[in-house]
Scaffold this motif. Structure first.
Motif, PDB file in Angstrom:
ATOM      1  N   TYR A 128       0.867  -1.187   0.000  1.00 48.77           N
ATOM      2  CA  TYR A 128       0.000   0.000   0.000  1.00 48.77           C
ATOM      3  C   TYR A 128       0.908   1.243   0.000  1.00 48.77           C
ATOM      4  CZ  TYR A 128      -3.846   2.807   2.182  1.00 48.77           C
ATOM      5  OH  TYR A 128      -4.818   3.714   2.473  1.00 48.77           O
ATOM      6  N   ASN A 172      -2.510  -6.264   0.939  1.00 50.82           N
ATOM      7  CA  ASN A 172      -2.867  -5.437  -0.201  1.00 50.82           C
ATOM      8  C   ASN A 172      -1.548  -5.032  -0.830  1.00 50.82           C
ATOM      9  OD1 ASN A 172      -3.750  -3.536  -2.007  1.00 50.82           O
ATOM     10  ND2 ASN A 172      -4.225  -1.994  -0.462  1.00 50.82           N
ATOM     11  N   TYR A 359       2.597  -0.237  -6.586  1.00 52.60           N
ATOM     12  CA  TYR A 359       2.784  -0.710  -5.208  1.00 52.60           C
ATOM     13  C   TYR A 359       4.246  -0.981  -4.871  1.00 52.60           C
ATOM     14  CZ  TYR A 359      -2.244  -1.392  -5.535  1.00 52.60           C
ATOM     15  OH  TYR A 359      -3.593  -1.185  -5.712  1.00 52.60           O
TER      16      TYR A 359
END
Lengths: 388, 388
Positions: A128, A172, A359
């Protein structure tokens, strides 16, 4: 005129999602009649369960009455909400060890400010973007990126010397959910290296496998090394309502012995005033037995979406990771730049995905697909555009 | 274990209001049957006008419907809300120059992070503690306190060399509301000294005198030197709902020419996700003609309280400043330490006031009384405790 803050010059010019939005809008400007379908940003779409929407509405109406009106709340948040969190997720802690926020992202920013820039940070790669960008904004100069790839089953090797370790689980963007053994390794590393873990559990509600830990505090000793950041955003569809929490165990101190929670509370009192009282009442409703049961329907729905998407992408020949205990699929596109894949999906398939490179470097050659969305849309795409 | 962030060691151990709360609770523990009346924290007590409470409730219920559900909003805030602000307060600006926040305090924190610690800050003394404490947290080393006392009619002399000037008008805590001529001096100073003004207009709604400016942007050229921070807290009773705004004119740039608004938006995108969508819908309702008219009743009520309080304290022989165009009275207690006066009021009169010293050294020998509260309570005190 003021000089620009040096940290801002070091940031990449655009945060990932605004850049996706920019490209999407540019495309739509040229092609106004195109119907774009988004698997991009992990944003909730399902309506709130009535029991929660009604609790929010009731809280609002109470503010219109003499008896029900409340002004400033305690910066730490409403006690019944903190009690609800503790009784549902953290039976080993006191409500005093929980802090209510307006979302995990904001609280990450506050924690970053709390620790400042004079430390070495470890971040899963991919991750993230807030961990990295927020660290840069604090002036952190040493950031160790910890590659998480299929080769290591998305579980990083940890070099020594990390003071502050960001660890997002379920992850994530990779959709990886760690086993007990893996989290034990993280906790053992932290103890050995005097590392503080910032454990982001924003997607914990999506863990379906009963054998997987849902909080870092299932690992003995984690309360001595870890802060956990949680959120109602994805769990309860509160992305726009803004509500989250942070657990700071009382055992956590700075090297001088001063409690971390004390400075966090001071910081929150100084430049934050707590989450919206209406949102907090909604959070209380979401944690009741009725509310929490209702939420599970939305979570199950999203997980079923993930399974369908995973099947569809796999049928197309892609290798797909994640999606089982997380709302994200991490799709390998070997040999291809992920922004190119993004652009191709946008222009040719009219689908928005998220380029893995957004990312971190190890996200290159991957795209992320989000399972948040309506089933009907998803099925339509799968039926019509077999070329996803 | 992490080292404690040096900036936190420089902060005074407790933020003003938690310290008042602590003393209050300690007293009540010893004297559980005492009824304490608070003129302390400036917290709203009147119920929201129905038109606004209902708009909030409707927004909540809409989130329970497929059609009305929304997830993440734009970090900058809902456009209709920004349009409402511009059309009501800032006709010279575009909605793109406004940024919605979860309150002035939070946005002050974000602005402070934006400018960092490498600058000289000027702060009215006395002042809202967030300016000082927030600067310390950013590592600011040079803070010039600008005394505002009866001698200078609470308007500071400005020494050269201030990069960032905090200016709160109407002032908290002194209740002073500046004239056009005074604000012109501030703007002229800023232009001459390349100073950026952070203009806190949280109490602008309380200006009754039509000859006084309600925003810094009434002063020509202010759009080249000033950011204005506003709030729904006191204007609309949103202290617990959390909603504010910041105006960053597009003309404002850093010395390198890069727009300040661009970095602010980047910062907000990175570690803030916008104010609660429900709160924003309430803000939209508050700015409609009906909503805004309804708010005026609450504001007038508070101003009438201020007049009553001012009369009562004056009758007791105190010299009282403010209270005419602000919800605060600034009461001189010459020769007496303000925390002693606080304690005396608490123990002998069972009244909570705010010790002036909590706002800075020039606040010593003053106390602040807040006019937020119910008329009946206030009249009861005035009748029963003529010794206020």
């Amino acid at each position: 005129m003021l000089k620009r803050h040096a940290a801002f010059e070091k940031l990449s010019p655009s945060y990932l999602f605004p850049e996706i939005q920019r490209r999407k809008e540019a495309y739509l400007k040229e092609n106004p009649d195109t119907e774009l379908i988004s698997f991009g940003i992990g944003d909730t779409v399902l309506p709130l369960p009535p029991v929660i929407a009604e609790a929010l509405a009731r809280a609002a109406l109470e503010l219109g009455t003499e008896k029900g009106y409340t002004g400033y709340g305690k910066e730490q948040g409403l006690r019944p909400l903190r009690e609800g969190l503790v009784s549902r997720f953290y039976p080993q802690f006191s409500p005093d060890e929980t802090f209510i926020s307006d979302g995990a992202k904001s609280d990450l920013g506050r924690l970053q400010a709390l620790f400042g820039g004079n430390l070495t940070v470890g971040i899963q790669d991919p991750a993230y973007p807030v961990y990295f960008d927020g660290s840069i904004l604090q002036g952190v100069e040493e950031i160790k990126l910890l590659p998480c790839t299929p080769k290591n089953n998305f579980f990083p090797t940890l070099p020594s010397g990390i003071d502050l370790l960001y660890f997002c689980n379920p992850n994530n963007p990779t959709g990886k959910a760690c086993t007990h053994e893996e989290l034990e390794k993280i906790v053992a590393y932290a103890k050995k290296n005097n590392t503080l873990i910032l454990y982001d559990s924003a997607y914990a509600a999506f863990i379906q496998d009963p054998n997987l830990p849902k909080t870092i505090y299932e690992i003995p000793g984690a309360e001595e090394v870890a802060i956990e950041i949680g959120s109602f955003s994805k769990m309860a569809g509160f992305t726009g309502i803004r509500l989250g929490w942070t657990v700071i165990p009382q055992k956590l101190t700075f090297s001088c012995g001063s409690p971390i929670a004390k400075d966090f509370h001071r910081f929150a009192s100084t430049i934050f005033n707590g989450a919206s009282n209406i949102a907090q009442k909604g959070g209380i409703a979401a944690l009741t037995d009725t509310g929490y049961a209702a939420l599970q329907n939305n979570i199950t729905y999203t997980q079923e979406n993930a399974a369908l998407l995973k099947e569809a992408f796999s049928k197309m020949g892609y290798t797909v990771y994640g999606g089982d205990n997380a709302p994200y699929l991490w799709i390998a596109t070997p040999g291809r730049q992920s922004w190119d894949v993004f652009q191709e999906f946008l222009e040719e398939k009219h689908l928005i995905v998220t380029p893995g490179k957004g990312y971190g470097p190890s996200g290159e050659h991957f795209i992320r697909a989000s399972a948040f969305g309506y089933r009907s849309t998803l099925q339509k795409i799968i039926a019509e555009r077999q070329n996803v």
